[in-house]
Motif scaffolding. Structure first.
Motif, PDB file in Angstrom:
ATOM      1  N   PRO A 262       0.663  -1.314   0.018  1.00 20.70           N
ATOM      2  CA  PRO A 262      -0.049  -0.100   0.029  1.00 20.70           C
ATOM      3  C   PRO A 262       0.831   1.203  -0.074  1.00 20.70           C
ATOM      4  O   PRO A 262       0.218   2.442  -0.351  1.00 20.70           O
ATOM      5  N   GLY A 263       2.170   1.108   0.410  1.00 28.18           N
ATOM      6  CA  GLY A 263       2.865   2.490   0.390  1.00 28.18           C
ATOM      7  C   GLY A 263       3.786   2.465  -0.810  1.00 28.18           C
ATOM      8  O   GLY A 263       4.614   3.496  -0.796  1.00 28.18           O
ATOM      9  N   ASN A 264       3.455   1.918  -2.094  1.00 31.69           N
ATOM     10  CA  ASN A 264       4.356   1.943  -3.071  1.00 31.69           C
ATOM     11  C   ASN A 264       4.048   3.251  -3.941  1.00 31.69           C
ATOM     12  O   ASN A 264       2.820   3.316  -3.988  1.00 31.69           O
ATOM     13  N   THR A 265       5.062   3.863  -4.255  1.00 30.11           N
ATOM     14  CA  THR A 265       4.977   4.941  -5.140  1.00 30.11           C
ATOM     15  C   THR A 265       5.781   5.115  -6.434  1.00 30.11           C
ATOM     16  O   THR A 265       6.801   4.112  -6.168  1.00 30.11           O
ATOM     17  N   GLU A 266       5.306   5.423  -7.363  1.00 32.01           N
ATOM     18  CA  GLU A 266       6.161   5.348  -8.570  1.00 32.01           C
ATOM     19  C   GLU A 266       6.288   6.864  -9.170  1.00 32.01           C
ATOM     20  O   GLU A 266       5.603   7.778  -8.964  1.00 32.01           O
ATOM     21  N   LEU A 267       7.304   6.914 -10.158  1.00 32.61           N
ATOM     22  CA  LEU A 267       7.550   8.215 -10.782  1.00 32.61           C
ATOM     23  C   LEU A 267       6.662   8.190 -12.141  1.00 32.61           C
ATOM     24  O   LEU A 267       6.642   7.366 -12.899  1.00 32.61           O
ATOM     25  N   GLN A 268       6.044   9.284 -12.526  1.00 33.52           N
ATOM     26  CA  GLN A 268       5.566   9.614 -13.750  1.00 33.52           C
ATOM     27  C   GLN A 268       6.103  10.845 -14.349  1.00 33.52           C
ATOM     28  O   GLN A 268       6.584  11.758 -13.827  1.00 33.52           O
ATOM     29  N   LEU A 269       5.989  10.797 -15.748  1.00 31.63           N
ATOM     30  CA  LEU A 269       6.554  11.983 -16.580  1.00 31.63           C
ATOM     31  C   LEU A 269       5.488  12.614 -17.488  1.00 31.63           C
ATOM     32  O   LEU A 269       4.655  11.834 -17.906  1.00 31.63           O
ATOM     33  N   LEU A 270       5.408  13.696 -17.350  1.00 34.61           N
ATOM     34  CA  LEU A 270       4.142  14.469 -17.894  1.00 34.61           C
ATOM     35  C   LEU A 270       4.601  15.596 -18.883  1.00 34.61           C
ATOM     36  O   LEU A 270       5.665  16.401 -18.524  1.00 34.61           O
ATOM     37  N   ILE A 284       7.463   5.754 -15.340  1.00 32.56           N
ATOM     38  CA  ILE A 284       8.771   5.435 -15.641  1.00 32.56           C
ATOM     39  C   ILE A 284       9.700   4.642 -14.863  1.00 32.56           C
ATOM     40  O   ILE A 284      10.549   4.271 -15.184  1.00 32.56           O
ATOM     41  N   THR A 285       8.878   4.419 -13.584  1.00 32.17           N
ATOM     42  CA  THR A 285       9.541   3.495 -12.529  1.00 32.17           C
ATOM     43  C   THR A 285       8.540   2.182 -12.217  1.00 32.17           C
ATOM     44  O   THR A 285       7.365   2.302 -12.569  1.00 32.17           O
ATOM     45  N   TYR A 286       9.337   1.113 -11.981  1.00 33.74           N
ATOM     46  CA  TYR A 286       8.401  -0.186 -11.888  1.00 33.74           C
ATOM     47  C   TYR A 286       9.062  -1.021 -10.814  1.00 33.74           C
ATOM     48  O   TYR A 286       8.845  -2.282 -10.518  1.00 33.74           O
ATOM     49  N   SER A 287       9.897  -0.397  -9.947  1.00 36.95           N
ATOM     50  CA  SER A 287      10.360  -1.336  -8.648  1.00 36.95           C
ATOM     51  C   SER A 287       8.898  -1.405  -7.588  1.00 36.95           C
ATOM     52  O   SER A 287       8.119  -0.538  -7.499  1.00 36.95           O
ATOM     53  N   PRO A 288       8.989  -2.375  -6.861  1.00 42.19           N
ATOM     54  CA  PRO A 288       8.279  -2.722  -5.688  1.00 42.19           C
ATOM     55  C   PRO A 288       8.053  -1.739  -4.619  1.00 42.19           C
ATOM     56  O   PRO A 288       7.146  -1.288  -3.926  1.00 42.19           O
TER      57      PRO A 288
END
Length: 329
Positions: A262-270, A284-288
């Motif tokens: 539930p605490g997972n966050t990922e980076l987005q590019l806009l 752009i990131t896919y790590s757990p």
């Protein structure tokens, strides 16, 4: 019959732990593995106890002893808590500990000839496993995390260099200052994590969107106009970091969080211009673990961010692959 039912119930948690540990995608296993593993574990523990009870016996409470032995499977409950908290030592090791504990408990039940102790004995086993097991597993987790920590490099040469450097520095008392801002202007009534782009024309920040979720906004300093660039996208989108030109922006989002992380966050590019036409951002990131607080480096396609895994955080960097918007770390 009651003791057989308890053996099935006590096997649910070990089965769920096995489903997580043996899933083909260890970084983010499907809930189906958890749902299938739990009843499979209960059935397996039931069959083991049933088979052992079929052997020649002359003790009337032999089944009750197997029920107490099956209570050892409750050790999987604190083990699952460690898994969901993403703490060491990891699902496979925890599963091995639970299996060894269950094996010893059933071996003792087969060899023992003393009375099982009735309901009081069963409750003692349950609370004992939960209390002592939780304490032991969390202590083990702390020990493993400590052993895995990477200590700073300490050499005799480094120590002497630090001492020599410190010895040559003259220290003086710092003056007492009362620095104050000359003027404070309120650019926007709500928001957090502001960033100026390299052009100095826009301030990027996150604030609540129409649905109450955090969204990326851009404020034009010349006109005061505020535009929400991610209000049509899911999740909470925070900490925008524009590049030097202000044409693209990085931000972290919780839209990819799962039931297990539930605490997972990922980076987005806009792309700011594309967002005005309704084009969404790209992941752009896919790590757990958590990936957040990104920044563009002076080089246009290089960025750095904070990456968390196993309770530890690292500062990492990567390059954007031109034309794809993906990362090459």
């Amino acid at each position: 019959m009651i003791w057989r039912a308890w053996c099935f119930v006590a096997g649910l948690a070990p089965g769920a732990l096995a489903g997580i540990a043996l899933a083909p995608g260890p970084n983010d296993p499907s809930p189906l593995w958890l749902q299938a593993g739990a009843p499979a574990g209960g059935l397996l523990l039931f069959l083991i106890a049933h088979f052992l009870n079929r052997r020649p016996q002359d003790e009337p409470d032999r089944g009750a002893r197997f029920a107490r032995a099956a209570s050892a499977g409750l050790l999987a409950l604190p083990a699952l808590a460690l898994v969901f908290l993403q703490l060491a030592p990891g699902p496979p090791v925890l599963l091995g500990i639970v299996i060894v504990f269950l094996t010893l408990a059933f071996f003792r039940a087969v060899r023992r000839r003393a009375p099982a102790g009735g309901v009081a004995g069963q409750l003692t086993s349950i609370f004992g496993v939960l209390a002592l097991g939780t304490t032991a597993l969390f202590l083990l987790s702390g020990l493993v995390a400590t052993l895995r920590a990477e200590p700073p490099l300490r050499t005799e040469g480094n120590r002497k260099a630090v001492l020599d450097h410190d010895a040559g520095i003259e220290t003086v008392a710092l003056p007492v200052c009362e620095a104050r801002a000359e003027r404070v202007d309120v650019l926007h009534g709500a928001g957090a994590h502001p960033r100026l782009d390299g052009s100095g024309q826009h301030v990027w920040f996150d604030a609540n969107g129409p649905e109450g979720r955090r969204q990326v906004h851009r404020l034009a300093l010349a006109t005061g106009e505020v535009a929400c660039l991610t209000c049509d996208e899911p999740g909470n989108n925070r900490r925008p970091a524009p590049n030097r030109e202000g044409s693209v922006v990085l931000f972290d989002t919780d839209r990819w969080a799962t039931w297990r992380r539930p605490g997972n966050t990922e980076l987005q590019l806009l792309n700011a211009a594309a967002a005005a036409r309704g084009v969404p951002s790209r992941r752009i990131t896919y790590s757990p673990g958590p990936d957040e607080r990104a920044l563009f480096a002076p080089a246009a396609n290089t960025l750095a961010w904070s990456h968390g895994e196993g309770g530890r955080y690292r500062v990492v960097s990567g390059g954007l692959v031109s034309g794809h918007g993906s990362l090459q770390v």
